[in-house]
Enzyme design. Structure first.
Site, PDB file in Angstrom:
ATOM      1  N   CYS A 142       0.772  -1.160  -0.473  1.00  0.00           N
ATOM      2  CA  CYS A 142       0.204   0.357  -0.131  1.00  0.00           C
ATOM      3  C   CYS A 142       0.742   1.428  -0.021  1.00  0.00           C
ATOM      4  O   CYS A 142       0.565   2.236  -0.262  1.00  0.00           O
ATOM      5  CB  CYS A 142      -0.993   0.382   1.206  1.00  0.00           C
ATOM      6  SG  CYS A 142       0.050  -0.766   2.287  1.00  0.00           S
ATOM      7  N   HIS A 222      -1.995   5.768   6.422  1.00  0.00           N
ATOM      8  CA  HIS A 222      -1.002   5.962   6.799  1.00  0.00           C
ATOM      9  C   HIS A 222      -0.541   7.127   5.770  1.00  0.00           C
ATOM     10  O   HIS A 222      -1.704   7.767   5.107  1.00  0.00           O
ATOM     11  CB  HIS A 222      -0.283   4.922   5.287  1.00  0.00           C
ATOM     12  CG  HIS A 222       0.300   3.633   5.755  1.00  0.00           C
ATOM     13  ND1 HIS A 222       0.618   3.412   7.054  1.00  0.00           N
ATOM     14  CD2 HIS A 222      -0.037   2.567   4.872  1.00  0.00           C
ATOM     15  CE1 HIS A 222       0.586   2.238   6.949  1.00  0.00           C
ATOM     16  NE2 HIS A 222      -0.052   1.577   5.305  1.00  0.00           N
TER      17      HIS A 222
HETATM   18  P1  NAD Z   1      -5.656 -10.415   6.547  1.00  0.00           P
HETATM   19  O1  NAD Z   1      -5.071 -11.558   7.502  1.00  0.00           O
HETATM   20  O2  NAD Z   1      -6.681  -9.866   6.581  1.00  0.00           O
HETATM   21  O3  NAD Z   1      -6.198 -11.489   5.298  1.00  0.00           O
HETATM   22  C1  NAD Z   1      -5.562 -12.584   4.826  1.00  0.00           C
HETATM   23  C2  NAD Z   1      -6.939 -14.304   4.791  1.00  0.00           C
HETATM   24  O4  NAD Z   1      -6.056 -15.413   4.115  1.00  0.00           O
HETATM   25  C3  NAD Z   1      -7.196 -14.157   5.271  1.00  0.00           C
HETATM   26  O5  NAD Z   1      -8.176 -14.831   5.558  1.00  0.00           O
HETATM   27  C4  NAD Z   1      -7.345 -15.769   5.905  1.00  0.00           C
HETATM   28  O6  NAD Z   1      -8.068 -16.944   6.304  1.00  0.00           O
HETATM   29  C5  NAD Z   1      -6.297 -16.661   4.987  1.00  0.00           C
HETATM   30  N1  NAD Z   1      -5.658 -17.040   5.317  1.00  0.00           N
HETATM   31  C6  NAD Z   1      -4.686 -17.570   6.037  1.00  0.00           C
HETATM   32  N2  NAD Z   1      -3.901 -18.740   5.956  1.00  0.00           N
HETATM   33  C7  NAD Z   1      -3.882 -19.313   4.664  1.00  0.00           C
HETATM   34  C8  NAD Z   1      -3.050 -19.654   3.960  1.00  0.00           C
HETATM   35  N3  NAD Z   1      -1.708 -20.338   4.341  1.00  0.00           N
HETATM   36  N4  NAD Z   1      -3.372 -19.810   2.686  1.00  0.00           N
HETATM   37  C9  NAD Z   1      -4.336 -19.114   2.369  1.00  0.00           C
HETATM   38  N5  NAD Z   1      -4.823 -18.044   2.819  1.00  0.00           N
HETATM   39  C10 NAD Z   1      -4.855 -17.948   4.340  1.00  0.00           C
HETATM   40  O7  NAD Z   1      -4.512 -10.397   5.948  1.00  0.00           O
HETATM   41  P2  NAD Z   1      -4.464  -8.903   4.677  1.00  0.00           P
HETATM   42  O8  NAD Z   1      -4.501  -7.513   5.554  1.00  0.00           O
HETATM   43  O9  NAD Z   1      -5.359  -8.498   3.883  1.00  0.00           O
HETATM   44  O10 NAD Z   1      -2.803  -8.948   3.726  1.00  0.00           O
HETATM   45  C11 NAD Z   1      -3.462  -9.985   2.775  1.00  0.00           C
HETATM   46  C12 NAD Z   1      -1.620  -9.409   2.039  1.00  0.00           C
HETATM   47  O11 NAD Z   1      -2.291  -8.488   1.466  1.00  0.00           O
HETATM   48  C13 NAD Z   1      -0.146  -9.890   2.412  1.00  0.00           C
HETATM   49  O12 NAD Z   1       0.420  -9.934   2.004  1.00  0.00           O
HETATM   50  C14 NAD Z   1      -0.457  -8.128   2.751  1.00  0.00           C
HETATM   51  O13 NAD Z   1       1.302  -7.282   3.593  1.00  0.00           O
HETATM   52  C15 NAD Z   1      -0.931  -7.807   1.693  1.00  0.00           C
HETATM   53  N6  NAD Z   1      -1.187  -6.496   1.445  1.00  0.00           N
HETATM   54  C16 NAD Z   1      -2.306  -5.319   3.234  1.00  0.00           C
HETATM   55  C17 NAD Z   1      -2.576  -4.796   3.659  1.00  0.00           C
HETATM   56  C18 NAD Z   1      -2.838  -4.354   4.351  1.00  0.00           C
HETATM   57  O14 NAD Z   1      -3.206  -2.835   5.086  1.00  0.00           O
HETATM   58  N7  NAD Z   1      -4.035  -4.839   5.489  1.00  0.00           N
HETATM   59  C19 NAD Z   1      -2.183  -3.338   2.626  1.00  0.00           C
HETATM   60  C20 NAD Z   1      -1.305  -3.927   1.433  1.00  0.00           C
HETATM   61  C21 NAD Z   1      -1.018  -4.930   1.369  1.00  0.00           C
END
Ligand code: NAD
Length: 342
Positions: A142, A222
């Protein structure tokens, strides 16, 4: 025929990407996975998404909880043209080695994965064409997405001699009860420069950039304080006009009552955005200023949503559905109801 897209990890990013893909004319969601049965799994099914278990050994748990699952991640991979990995950071690379690579499936990773996980890093406005036809691509984080969007716009006015950015990062996403800090400012990383600058360079390799980052007790957005030395003479009016006309950048104004990230989130609610999201990078008009050849501005990043339209464009690039970045960006933004920059 619509491209068949699957989401592995229906969490903060995954559920938003699922809805954004469903809003497009040229692609559809064929299934989403959850690791565990919980309310998000139930809601995915209620929304009409076909649910699969990310971990096959958990299928009985879903059945016990009365949540219908269609099968395992491996079954879903067999049904899609591309999988969007939205699993927690650092799980993507494991999923790649275990599932996507052996099945020769195209996959998009998120910013929580190292850049080496994929063949290219992606930001639609900056480097769309580098991902055309690729098998593995990473949509950058992000913060990196926010910096690439505005620095790319600035670069269209003048080459950048040097960029220095301080990132004030949110401590946690709103739903995360175990993260912090509650009452502290945490240099993170404590070393200077932070990893954000090199990450920007995976997209804009020619931009010299140094970043410093801290984490603060807020969950909303942020904030970046950006200073950019330019090689050519540019006026602040030119910068403002450029931001105004650029996709996914929104000028906001303290004069207009937007004096904080809280008021930006309120604006998103008033705009009727799904989940109160603000995928555009918000730049304060009043902060845009030139001193000699140095440009200053302040911007806010809605961490939960700015990468969502990028994932949609990345699908089009990787599957070769659209070669022209601006056509894809416009298609995505129109379908998601984003700022009308065209
Ligand atoms: P999150 O924890 O909200 O969601 C992750 C999901 O993956 C959950 O639904 C969980 O049930 C599932 N999960 C758990 N283990 C798993 C596995 N082994 N295989 C498949 N699914 C699984 O996480 P998020 O915030 O959505 O982050 C996901 C990605 O996006 C990360 O790489 C993070 O760095 C990136 N990201 C997050 C944000 C943010 O602010 N949340 C912003 C940009 C990028």
């Amino acid at each position: 025929m619509k491209a068949k897209v699957a989401i592995n990890g229906y969490g903060t990013i995954g559920k938003r990407v699922a809805d954004a893909v469903s809003a497009q004319k040229d692609m559809e969601i064929v299934g989403v996975t959850k690791a565990r049965p919980n309310n998000e799994s139930r809601l995915a099914v209620a929304k009409g998404y076909k649910l699969y278990a990310a971990l096959p050994e958990k299928i009985p748990d879903f059945k016990k909880a009365g949540i219908p699952v269609e099968g395992s991640l491996e079954d879903l991979i067999g049904k899609c043209d591309i999988i969007i990995d939205c699993a927690p950071g650092k799980s993507g690379v494991l999923n790649k080695d275990k599932y996507y690579a052996p099945k020769n499936k195209k996959a998009i990773f998120q910013g929580g994965e190292k850049s080496g996980t994929a063949q290219a890093s992606f930001n639609a406005i900056s480097n769309y064409s580098k991902s055309i036809g690729k098998q593995f691509v990473r949509v950058v984080s992000c913060n990196t997405t926010g910096l690439c969007r505005t620095l790319h716009a600035v670069e269209e006015l003048s080459p950048i001699a040097n960029a220095r950015v301080t990132l004030i990062r949110r401590g946690a996403d709103p739903k995360e009860i175990d993260e912090g800090p509650i009452n502290a400012i945490v240099p993170n990383p404590v070393t200077v420069p932070s990893h954000h600058g090199p990450d920007v360079q995976t997209i804009l390799p020619h931009v010299p950039i140094t970043t410093i980052a801290v984490i603060v007790p807020t969950t909303l957005m942020h904030f970046h304080s950006v200073m950019v030395e330019l090689k050519n003479k540019v006026t602040k009016e030119q910068v403002l006009e450029k931001f105004e006309r650029s996709p996914r950048i929104r000028l906001v104004s303290a004069d207009d009552g937007i004096t904080s990230t809280a008021e930006i989130m309120e604006l998103a609610k008033e705009l009727g955005r799904s989940r109160s999201d603000m995928p555009e990078i918000c730049v304060w008009k009043e902060s845009v200023n030139m001193q000699g050849n140095e440009l200053f501005y302040m911007q806010a990043i809605h961490q939960e949503s700015d990468v969502v339209p990028e994932n949609v464009d990345c699908i089009r690039a990787m599957l070769g559905l659209e070669k022209d970045p601006m056509k894809s960006i416009r298609m995505t933004d129109e379908a998601m109801g984003l700022k009308k920059w065209w």
